[in-house]
Enzyme design. Structure first.
Site, mmCIF file in Angstrom:
data_model
loop_
_atom_site.group_PDB
_atom_site.id
_atom_site.type_symbol
_atom_site.label_atom_id
_atom_site.label_comp_id
_atom_site.label_asym_id
_atom_site.label_seq_id
_atom_site.Cartn_x
_atom_site.Cartn_y
_atom_site.Cartn_z
ATOM 1 N N SER A 72 0.808 -1.216 0.000
ATOM 2 C CA SER A 72 0.000 0.000 0.000
ATOM 3 C C SER A 72 0.842 1.268 0.000
ATOM 4 O O SER A 72 0.334 2.354 0.268
ATOM 5 C CB SER A 72 -0.952 -0.001 1.207
ATOM 6 O OG SER A 72 -1.924 -1.011 1.076
ATOM 7 N N ASN A 77 2.409 12.469 -3.484
ATOM 8 C CA ASN A 77 1.590 12.205 -2.299
ATOM 9 C C ASN A 77 1.848 13.215 -1.182
ATOM 10 O O ASN A 77 1.003 13.401 -0.300
ATOM 11 C CB ASN A 77 1.858 10.789 -1.780
ATOM 12 C CG ASN A 77 1.499 9.729 -2.802
ATOM 13 O OD1 ASN A 77 0.676 9.958 -3.685
ATOM 14 N ND2 ASN A 77 2.125 8.566 -2.705
#
Length: 613
Positions: free
Chosen positions: A266, A522
């Protein structure tokens, strides 16, 4: 038989409790030699391993290691937590009675190191002088020299760490015996492997492996399982499989320290080692503290603090490249002393390769062997598409080799925690980021953390594999008590961190492309969280938290389709209604505190209200 007392005298090991422990296990395992090691022995031990063929040379002073072909990853089904209290039994921790477990492992280890050297590794899983140092000292005994070399990179290794203990008896006793790997019955009903953390005895006994997660006992077994238990037993701290990073605003000097839990695949390692997006690099700088473990406690000032107890990185090699993780690539370059495990190796050029390192494997197959040690040029037609490197292949380096390692990563006082984030790989349902309003709902979100698994065969499309706090394989006691301990520790902080959930993996339902570019971009989501925590932005309220508006995200340098942005900054209420049913089924397994059930009811009610318009 080896004269253990003489060896320990010559090494200067004076702690009487450690001496007794070493002598006892040397007798049980039947080791022919005993050697006490420290970090300063690394160069000599590397030379010995090269001469013995345990390691092979990689260009630029690096090394290649290959474990037995049936011994290439942690084995959750063979890993147990043992205590004398049956109330410690949880859903996920594979609890066993301590007395029976110690007896079984002692029998299996008896005489199993005959003819070998027992290496004594005194280590510390904390910066020297930290407020949690009491729980950090350990001594690993191992009959594998490559394990010593990995531990030297992953922990602080030296005799002073155990000679100078305030309480000479307060250290983790960790014993690793490799065993006869080809004859252990891996994966059969006669499997002899057993990896036990005997938590209430602060003892770790691992038999039947030479692979990192099963053999580097300071890392997972001590740093997570044992520390998880010690944190609850002491009432003082949390030990979590979390990353730890910092974003510095170079204009204002402000820091924003983030810890976070992410299930496997993830994006945890890539986020922990990320750099700032190019378009924002003049303003912000990201620093690395750790990719895998954080110990978290409340300081005397009421703030939450954390440090990474490890001293190194044991990273997954697969798909690590300049695009996905340039920090890792820089960290393992020539001169780093990196150890690569179970990648592909060229016996002639001393190069290494793994899937995802480059778009295509080397065209010239001459000299290349795969992770099993077999020549790739000799493969038959049916084998041509087989991986060159094992999917769980690894690299090991000290933190000091990470190019953006934080200057204070070894600071005993730790760093203040400004935010706790969770993130699981999901193609829909979860937006880019959602801030969570209160502690109980933040802990609830962590307990219901999950990532997509392939459930289509069972007729449950899109169901998550739940991984509470990303600690499913590492929990040391019952999940309800774990939730209570979380609420206690965070509740004691007078200066609460922000909670949030992130997801970089939303896909277009038509063509499957990722809606968000990911990787260093991100950081933009975390910058929004920083601004939200400070009250500089308000976001948009939804049933599952506050989501950024498009105007609040700093999108300089990005050119994203509007429809993609609209989707990642929204929630699918119908999918969330389905999700809440799955969550309730998941939570019903545990004896959870009422605060968690109340949080669940609040979220479920908000989703029902949103569904009604």
């Amino acid at each position: 038989m080896v004269d253990v007392e003489k060896v320990l005298d010559e090494a200067g090991l004076t702690n009487p409790h450690v001496r007794d422990y070493v002598a006892y296990w040397a007798g049980v395992t039947g080791a022919e030699r005993v050697e006490v090691v420290s970090a300063t022995d690394d160069e000599r031990l590397l030379k010995e391993s090269l001469e013995a063929g345990e390691l092979l040379p990689v260009t630029g002073g690096r090394y290649y290691s290959r474990s037995y072909s049936k011994d290439t990853a942690r084995s959750e089904e063979r890993t147990v937590v043992a205590t004398s209290n049956p109330e410690d039994k949880g859903v996920y921790n594979n609890w066993k009675p301590a007395e029976e477990t110690v007896k079984t492992l002692t029998e299996r280890m008896t005489g199993a190191s005959k003819g070998k050297t027992m290496y004594v590794i005194p280590y510390l899983m904390a910066p020297v002088g930290s407020p949690l140092e009491t729980y950090a000292a350990g001594v690993e005994l191992t009959d594998s020299r490559p394990v010593v070399q990995q531990m030297i990179r992953m922990a602080r290794v030296g005799i002073d760490y155990i000679n100078n203990l305030a309480d000479p008896s307060s250290f983790v006793r960790a014993v690793h015996v490799t065993g006869d790997l080809p004859n252990l019955g891996q994966g059969t009903d006669k499997d002899q492997r057993l990896f036990a953390t005997v938590a209430d005895q602060r003892t770790i006994l691992h038999f039947g492996s030479s692979y990192g997660g099963n053999a580097l006992l300071g890392k997972i077994a001590h740093g997570l399982r044992q520390a998880c238990y010690d944190g609850r037993a002491s009432g003082k701290f949390l030990a979590e499989q979390f990353l730890l990073l910092n974003i510095k605003d170079k204009e204002t000097g402000e820091d924003f320290h983030v810890v976070g839990g992410f299930p496997s695949a993830s994006g945890k390692t890539n986020l922990s080692m990320t750099f700032t997006p190019d378009a924002l690099g003049d303003r912000y700088e990201v620093s690395f503290y750790g990719d895998d473990i954080a110990w978290i406690w409340v300081g005397e000032d009421g703030k939450l603090y954390a440090f990474n107890p490890e001293n190194g990185v044991f990273g997954v090699a697969k798909d690590t490249n300049e695009g996905s993780n340039p920090g890792a690539i820089k960290g393992i370059e020539e001169g780093s002393g990196a150890i690569f495990t179970n990648v592909a190796y060229n016996e002639k050029t001393q190069e290494v390769w793994w899937e995802g390192k480059t778009k295509h494997h080397p065209d010239d197959l001459d000299g290349w062997i795969d992770w099993k040690g077999e020549k790739i040029a000799n493969r038959i037609a049916d084998e041509l598409g087989d991986p060159w490197a094992h999917p769980n292949s690894r690299f090991t380096i000290p933190i000091s080799r990470v190019p953006n390692a934080a200057a204070d990563y070894n600071e005993p006082a730790g760093v203040p925690v400004d935010a706790i984030i969770f993130g699981g790989r999901t193609r829909d349902r979860e937006p880019l980021i959602r801030a969570i309003g209160d502690v109980a709902e933040g802990v609830y979100d962590g307990l219901t953390l999950g990532a997509e698994a392939t459930f289509a065969a069972e007729g449950v499309e899109g169901q998550l594999r739940y991984d509470p706090m990303s600690m499913r394989p590492f929990l040391a006691y019952e999940e309800g008590d774990y939730a209570r301990h979380w609420l206690k520790i965070i509740g004691e902080a007078t200066d609460k961190p922000a909670f949030a959930h992130v997801n970089w993996f939303q896909r277009d339902p038509e063509d499957g492309h990722f809606l968000w570019p990911g990787f260093r971009e991100n950081v933009r989501a975390l910058l929004w969280l920083k601004a939200f925590q400070k009250g500089e932005v308000k976001g948009r309220e939804t049933a599952v938290g506050v989501i950024p508006t498009q105007e609040e995200l700093d999108l300089r340098g990005l050119d994203l389709p509007q429809e993609d942005l609209d989707r990642i900054l929204n929630i699918d209420v119908e999918r969330w209604k389905q999700e809440m049913g799955f969550r309730e089924e998941h939570l019903n397994q545990f004896n959870l505190p009422e605060e968690i059930w109340e949080a669940h009811k609040r979220v479920a009610a908000a989703i029902d209200e949103a569904a009604q318009g």
